[in-house]
Design a protein around this motif. Structure first.
Motif, mmCIF file in Angstrom:
data_model
loop_
_atom_site.group_PDB
_atom_site.id
_atom_site.type_symbol
_atom_site.label_atom_id
_atom_site.label_comp_id
_atom_site.label_asym_id
_atom_site.label_seq_id
_atom_site.Cartn_x
_atom_site.Cartn_y
_atom_site.Cartn_z
ATOM 1 N N GLU A 1 0.833 -1.197 0.000
ATOM 2 C CA GLU A 1 0.000 0.000 0.000
ATOM 3 C C GLU A 1 0.868 1.248 0.000
ATOM 4 O O GLU A 1 1.851 1.330 0.737
ATOM 5 N N SER A 2 0.478 2.195 -0.838
ATOM 6 C CA SER A 2 1.186 3.461 -0.922
ATOM 7 C C SER A 2 0.302 4.449 -1.680
ATOM 8 O O SER A 2 -0.920 4.317 -1.645
ATOM 9 N N GLN A 3 0.933 5.398 -2.347
ATOM 10 C CA GLN A 3 0.239 6.345 -3.206
ATOM 11 C C GLN A 3 1.026 6.485 -4.488
ATOM 12 O O GLN A 3 2.255 6.372 -4.483
ATOM 13 N N THR B 1 -4.515 11.490 -11.801
ATOM 14 C CA THR B 1 -3.342 11.708 -10.954
ATOM 15 C C THR B 1 -2.634 13.002 -11.335
ATOM 16 O O THR B 1 -2.195 13.755 -10.463
ATOM 17 N N ALA C 1 -2.031 12.966 -5.839
ATOM 18 C CA ALA C 1 -1.739 11.601 -5.395
ATOM 19 C C ALA C 1 -3.006 10.766 -5.230
ATOM 20 O O ALA C 1 -4.020 11.250 -4.729
ATOM 21 N N GLN C 2 -2.902 9.508 -5.649
ATOM 22 C CA GLN C 2 -4.002 8.555 -5.551
ATOM 23 C C GLN C 2 -3.530 7.352 -4.739
ATOM 24 O O GLN C 2 -2.373 6.928 -4.856
ATOM 25 N N PRO C 3 -4.409 6.765 -3.927
ATOM 26 C CA PRO C 3 -4.015 5.589 -3.163
ATOM 27 C C PRO C 3 -3.719 4.418 -4.100
ATOM 28 O O PRO C 3 -4.331 4.293 -5.167
#
Length: 137
Positions: free
Chosen positions: A36-38, A124, A129-131
């Motif tokens: 998980e990040s962005q 984006t 930023a998008q997950p």
């Protein structure tokens, strides 16, 4: 091939790991799942989104590396002259950083939901930023 799911922003994509072509990279990514990040829009590379990972060490070197990932291909730059990063191409990409041209390991290919890939890139670019989540199916 190992099936995975990539959730980026509001979009869900089916994908496969390129475990025959990049076995060490895929093994490292599997160990990090769910990842998980962005994603943020690239600065120098063209039509892509990326995950800056600083000095994170996945313990891999180059395998199946390219500077020109095709739309729907995800690559891992393992670090070196620039920071570690993951990049997802949504259009034409010439992978680079402020240090110059780079090459990353092609470890994942999107297989489903490709009709939303360009929209992810544009979202984006204009909304920030998008997950991101990469998980095994």
């Amino acid at each position: 091939m190992i099936k995975v799911r990539v959730i980026a922003g509001p979009y869900t994509f089916g994908a496969v790991l390129e475990d025959e072509k990049a076995p060490k990279t895929c093994e490292a990514i599997l160990k990090a799942m769910p990842f998980e990040s962005q994603v943020v829009h690239v600065r120098w590379s063209g039509e892509g989104v990326w995950v800056p990972l600083g000095d994170r060490d996945f313990g891999v070197g180059y395998e199946n590396h390219t500077s020109y990932p095709a739309p729907g291909q995800m690559i891992l730059y393992p670090g070196g002259i620039s920071e570690t990063e993951i990049l997802l191409a949504y259009g034409g990409v010439h992978f680079a950083s402020k240090m110059g041209q780079l090459a990353g390991n092609h470890f994942l290919t999107l297989t489903d939901g490709l009709e939303n890939l360009h929209d992810l890139g544009v979202k984006t670019l204009w909304q920030g930023a998008q997950p991101l989540r990469i998980e095994r199916v």
